[in-house]
Design a protein around this motif. Structure first.
Motif, PDB file in Angstrom:
ATOM      1  N   GLU A  41       0.835  -1.209   0.000  1.00 51.46           N
ATOM      2  CA  GLU A  41       0.000   0.000   0.000  1.00 51.46           C
ATOM      3  C   GLU A  41       0.867   1.255   0.000  1.00 51.46           C
ATOM      4  OE1 GLU A  41      -3.802   1.941   2.419  1.00 51.46           O
ATOM      5  OE2 GLU A  41      -2.725   0.211   3.257  1.00 51.46           O
ATOM      6  N   PHE A  42       1.932   1.238   0.757  1.00 48.28           N
ATOM      7  CA  PHE A  42       2.875   2.350   0.842  1.00 48.28           C
ATOM      8  C   PHE A  42       3.446   2.684  -0.538  1.00 48.28           C
ATOM      9  CE2 PHE A  42       7.395   3.480   1.661  1.00 48.28           C
ATOM     10  CZ  PHE A  42       7.213   4.649   2.368  1.00 48.28           C
ATOM     11  N   ALA A  43       3.856   1.646  -1.279  1.00 48.86           N
ATOM     12  CA  ALA A  43       4.471   1.830  -2.597  1.00 48.86           C
ATOM     13  C   ALA A  43       3.486   2.407  -3.613  1.00 48.86           C
ATOM     14  CB  ALA A  43       5.031   0.508  -3.109  1.00 48.86           C
ATOM     15  N   GLU A  44       2.231   2.086  -3.457  1.00 48.39           N
ATOM     16  CA  GLU A  44       1.236   2.588  -4.409  1.00 48.39           C
ATOM     17  C   GLU A  44       1.138   4.112  -4.385  1.00 48.39           C
ATOM     18  OE1 GLU A  44      -2.265   0.405  -3.382  1.00 48.39           O
ATOM     19  OE2 GLU A  44      -1.703  -1.325  -4.609  1.00 48.39           O
ATOM     20  N   TYR A  45       1.487   4.730  -3.264  1.00 43.55           N
ATOM     21  CA  TYR A  45       1.477   6.187  -3.174  1.00 43.55           C
ATOM     22  C   TYR A  45       2.761   6.810  -3.714  1.00 43.55           C
ATOM     23  CZ  TYR A  45      -2.654   5.766  -0.208  1.00 43.55           C
ATOM     24  OH  TYR A  45      -3.915   5.490   0.273  1.00 43.55           O
ATOM     25  N   LEU A  46       3.751   5.988  -4.019  1.00 42.90           N
ATOM     26  CA  LEU A  46       5.038   6.501  -4.502  1.00 42.90           C
ATOM     27  C   LEU A  46       5.349   6.111  -5.940  1.00 42.90           C
ATOM     28  CD1 LEU A  46       7.215   5.726  -1.338  1.00 42.90           C
ATOM     29  CD2 LEU A  46       6.650   8.004  -2.196  1.00 42.90           C
ATOM     30  N   GLU A  47       4.569   5.189  -6.503  1.00 48.97           N
ATOM     31  CA  GLU A  47       4.947   4.613  -7.790  1.00 48.97           C
ATOM     32  C   GLU A  47       4.910   5.607  -8.954  1.00 48.97           C
ATOM     33  OE1 GLU A  47       2.422   1.471  -9.142  1.00 48.97           O
ATOM     34  OE2 GLU A  47       0.609   2.382  -8.319  1.00 48.97           O
ATOM     35  N   ASP A  48       4.205   6.709  -8.822  1.00 49.29           N
ATOM     36  CA  ASP A  48       4.212   7.709  -9.897  1.00 49.29           C
ATOM     37  C   ASP A  48       5.526   8.492  -9.943  1.00 49.29           C
ATOM     38  OD1 ASP A  48       1.663   7.036 -10.694  1.00 49.29           O
ATOM     39  OD2 ASP A  48       0.683   8.648  -9.573  1.00 49.29           O
ATOM     40  N   HIS A  49       6.276   8.437  -8.850  1.00 47.88           N
ATOM     41  CA  HIS A  49       7.492   9.253  -8.751  1.00 47.88           C
ATOM     42  C   HIS A  49       8.781   8.441  -8.743  1.00 47.88           C
ATOM     43  CE1 HIS A  49       4.848  12.607  -7.799  1.00 47.88           C
ATOM     44  NE2 HIS A  49       4.289  11.875  -6.855  1.00 47.88           N
ATOM     45  N   TYR A  50       8.685   7.116  -8.529  1.00 48.36           N
ATOM     46  CA  TYR A  50       9.885   6.295  -8.340  1.00 48.36           C
ATOM     47  C   TYR A  50       9.779   4.964  -9.068  1.00 48.36           C
ATOM     48  CZ  TYR A  50      10.520   9.654  -4.625  1.00 48.36           C
ATOM     49  OH  TYR A  50      10.634  10.825  -3.936  1.00 48.36           O
ATOM     50  N   HIS A  51      10.938   4.400  -9.333  1.00 48.88           N
ATOM     51  CA  HIS A  51      11.032   3.001  -9.738  1.00 48.88           C
ATOM     52  C   HIS A  51      11.356   2.222  -8.459  1.00 48.88           C
ATOM     53  CE1 HIS A  51      13.401  -0.322 -12.045  1.00 48.88           C
ATOM     54  NE2 HIS A  51      12.161  -0.708 -11.735  1.00 48.88           N
ATOM     55  N   ILE A  52      10.391   1.468  -7.949  1.00 47.05           N
ATOM     56  CA  ILE A  52      10.494   0.835  -6.635  1.00 47.05           C
ATOM     57  C   ILE A  52      10.737  -0.661  -6.790  1.00 47.05           C
ATOM     58  CG2 ILE A  52       9.330   0.436  -4.434  1.00 47.05           C
ATOM     59  CD1 ILE A  52       7.526   2.871  -5.169  1.00 47.05           C
ATOM     60  N   LEU A  53      11.739  -1.153  -6.069  1.00 42.72           N
ATOM     61  CA  LEU A  53      12.022  -2.583  -5.993  1.00 42.72           C
ATOM     62  C   LEU A  53      11.968  -2.994  -4.533  1.00 42.72           C
ATOM     63  CD1 LEU A  53      15.074  -2.780  -8.432  1.00 42.72           C
ATOM     64  CD2 LEU A  53      12.711  -3.444  -8.928  1.00 42.72           C
ATOM     65  N   SER A  54      11.129  -3.962  -4.201  1.00 43.37           N
ATOM     66  CA  SER A  54      10.985  -4.435  -2.829  1.00 43.37           C
ATOM     67  C   SER A  54      11.280  -5.935  -2.794  1.00 43.37           C
ATOM     68  CB  SER A  54       9.562  -4.153  -2.321  1.00 43.37           C
ATOM     69  OG  SER A  54       9.412  -4.585  -0.991  1.00 43.37           O
ATOM     70  N   PHE A  55      12.412  -6.286  -2.195  1.00 44.50           N
ATOM     71  CA  PHE A  55      12.883  -7.670  -2.211  1.00 44.50           C
ATOM     72  C   PHE A  55      12.355  -8.461  -1.011  1.00 44.50           C
ATOM     73  CE2 PHE A  55      15.915  -5.406  -4.788  1.00 44.50           C
ATOM     74  CZ  PHE A  55      16.236  -6.297  -5.796  1.00 44.50           C
ATOM     75  N   ASP A  56      12.089  -9.741  -1.235  1.00 45.61           N
ATOM     76  CA  ASP A  56      11.915 -10.671  -0.122  1.00 45.61           C
ATOM     77  C   ASP A  56      13.305 -11.011   0.393  1.00 45.61           C
ATOM     78  OD1 ASP A  56       9.167 -10.755  -0.507  1.00 45.61           O
ATOM     79  OD2 ASP A  56       9.186 -12.655  -1.585  1.00 45.61           O
ATOM     80  N   ASN A  57      13.575 -10.724   1.669  1.00 54.53           N
ATOM     81  CA  ASN A  57      14.874 -11.054   2.238  1.00 54.53           C
ATOM     82  C   ASN A  57      15.074 -12.571   2.286  1.00 54.53           C
ATOM     83  OD1 ASN A  57      15.648  -8.364   2.727  1.00 54.53           O
ATOM     84  ND2 ASN A  57      14.613  -8.321   4.710  1.00 54.53           N
TER      85      ASN A  57
END
Length: 203
Positions: A41-57
């Protein structure tokens, strides 16, 4: 959102991805017991401004676990992540970590400062070792929770160390928020982070 798997030496690494490749890169590392999806949900508010990569550790979500326990040491995780990042990143990036992921982020930034544009810590980084003074990167943004109240002294001690040893650190206290700080009012947290990154880009 989309997701993908990297296979490196028979080790499977899973990652979630948002945004477009021509935007500033934001890499996210989650805390213990969670997965890269914890930033959904957090990333959905940032995706217009960033290329976001969220890894499973390692050992979380759909990423393979390590066989050797020592591989989970922060120094080894930093080296392991550098090998992963080399596969998908070609330029410096912002590194965001929550809780355990914040400690990984600090270790990575200490070891590879030339690859980092800034570090964002979400209620974490408080257990980073005494050699903080050896850090050569300088831009850190810290969101810290205020609940549960029995953790206040650990937070104060960790934040004090960060302020003493990092040249440019911004501390933001989020009142009445729990440890999963990015789950409480995610749009507000996303806006705060975007404003901080924008300020760094203008400097």
């Amino acid at each position: 959102m989309k997701d993908f798997n990297l296979i490196i030496k028979e080790f499977s690494v899973h990652c979630y991805e948002w945004g477009k490749n021509n935007k500033p890169i934001l890499v996210c590392l989650h805390g213990l017991g969670n997965s890269g999806a914890s930033f959904l949900e957090f990333a959905e508010y940032l995706e217009d401004h960033y290329h976001i990569l969220s890894f499973d550790n390692p050992g979380h979500g759909r990423t393979s676990p390590f066989v050797n326990e020592d591989d989970y040491l922060f120094s080894n995780l930093a080296h392991w992540y550098d090998n992963i990042f080399k596969q998908v990143l070609k330029e410096p990036f912002y590194l965001l970590g929550h809780s355990w992921g914040a400690d990984i982020a600090l270790h990575y930034a200490k070891r590879y400062p030339e690859k980092i544009k800034g570090v964002i810590l979400l209620d974490g980084g408080y257990t980073f070792p005494d050699f903080q003074e050896d850090m050569t990167f300088s831009k850190v943004y810290v969101f810290h929770a205020t609940l549960p109240k029995d953790l206040i002294y650990a937070r104060i001690a960790g934040i004090t160390e960060l302020k003493q040893n990092i040249k440019d650190v911004t501390i933001v206290s989020m009142e009445e928020t729990n440890h999963m700080v990015h789950w409480d009012s995610p749009q507000k947290k996303a806006n705060e982070i975007h404003n901080w990154v924008t300020k760094q880009l203008l400097n």
